[in-house]
Scaffold this active site. Structure first.
Site, PDB file in Angstrom:
ATOM      1  CG  HIS A 129      -1.933  -1.037   1.331  1.00  0.00           C
ATOM      2  ND1 HIS A 129      -2.084  -1.849   2.430  1.00  0.00           N
ATOM      3  CD2 HIS A 129      -2.889  -1.421   0.446  1.00  0.00           C
ATOM      4  CE1 HIS A 129      -3.094  -2.682   2.229  1.00  0.00           C
ATOM      5  NE2 HIS A 129      -3.602  -2.450   1.026  1.00  0.00           N
TER       6      HIS A 129
ATOM      7  CE  LYS B 211     -14.842  -7.117   3.645  1.00  0.00           C
ATOM      8  NZ  LYS B 211     -13.653  -6.619   2.943  1.00  0.00           N
TER       9      LYS B 211
ATOM     10  NE  ARG C 217      -2.336  -7.470  -4.740  1.00  0.00           N
ATOM     11  CZ  ARG C 217      -3.081  -7.866  -3.732  1.00  0.00           C
ATOM     12  NH1 ARG C 217      -2.553  -8.006  -2.543  1.00  0.00           N
ATOM     13  NH2 ARG C 217      -4.355  -8.138  -3.895  1.00  0.00           N
TER      14      ARG C 217
ATOM     15  CB  SER D  13      -4.283  -6.857   4.304  1.00  0.00           C
ATOM     16  OG  SER D  13      -3.932  -5.566   3.901  1.00  0.00           O
TER      17      SER D  13
END
Ligand code: PNS
Length: 165
Positions: free
Chosen positions: A18, A42, A91, A129
């Protein structure tokens, strides 16, 4: 007028990948607001407050990056901030489907907000993450993949005896 980009995400927790995107983004935009989604449905590992704290600490040497939280639609938040673009990192090809869907939905919701994708540096191509949390939860060493503050907080979460006195 100074250009502003919103860099949205869950940041649970922020990783060096990040930070790499933020650094690259600051070469294109005058300011970046790193916006953490507040999503009550979440169950993140780190609370919203913890994620804000970790990001602020990790970004202390980036005067043109600030941290904020948002809830609701990202395009509404971006419009309210008068942002020129939404910034997302890409990515590998595996990111493409989701990112494409998100960007097109956002465009459908608000034609004025553009999404800009930046590629992460090769060294961060495999990090996320989630994979970092998984490795850390089993005692794996993730020191070189996250900022020092996150490394310390992960140790405290998964190995409370590592907490400072
Ligand atoms: O780090 P993440 O979890 O990949 O980030 C996803 C995020 C926060 C960018 C995305 O879920 C989001 O923008 N959520 C807010 C609601 C929204 O606007 N969704 C997209 C259109 S339905």
């Amino acid at each position: 007028m100074k250009s502003l980009a919103i860099y949205p995400g869950s940041f649970d927790p922020v990783t060096n990948g990040h930070l790499d995107i933020i650094e690259r983004g600051l070469r294109l935009f005058d300011r970046i607001v790193v916006a953490i989604l507040h999503n009550p449905s979440k169950r993140p590992l780190f609370s919203l407050e913890e994620r804000v704290e970790m990001l602020r600490e990790a970004l202390k040497d980036f005067p043109n990056a600030e941290v904020d939280t948002f809830s609701g639609l990202l395009v509404d938040y971006a419009a309210q901030k008068n942002a020129r673009a939404i910034l997302r990192g890409m990515r590998a090809v595996s990111d493409f489907d989701y990112e494409f869907q998100l960007a097109l939905m956002n465009r459908r919701l608000n034609r004025k907000v553009e999404t800009v994708f930046l590629m992460t540096g090769l060294r961060w191509i495999f990090t996320s993450s989630s994979i970092i949390k998984e490795a850390a939860s089993f005692g794996g060493e993730v020191e070189h993949m996250v900022p020092p503050v996150v490394h310390q907080r992960l140790k405290e979460k998964f190995n409370p005896s590592a907490a400072p006195e």
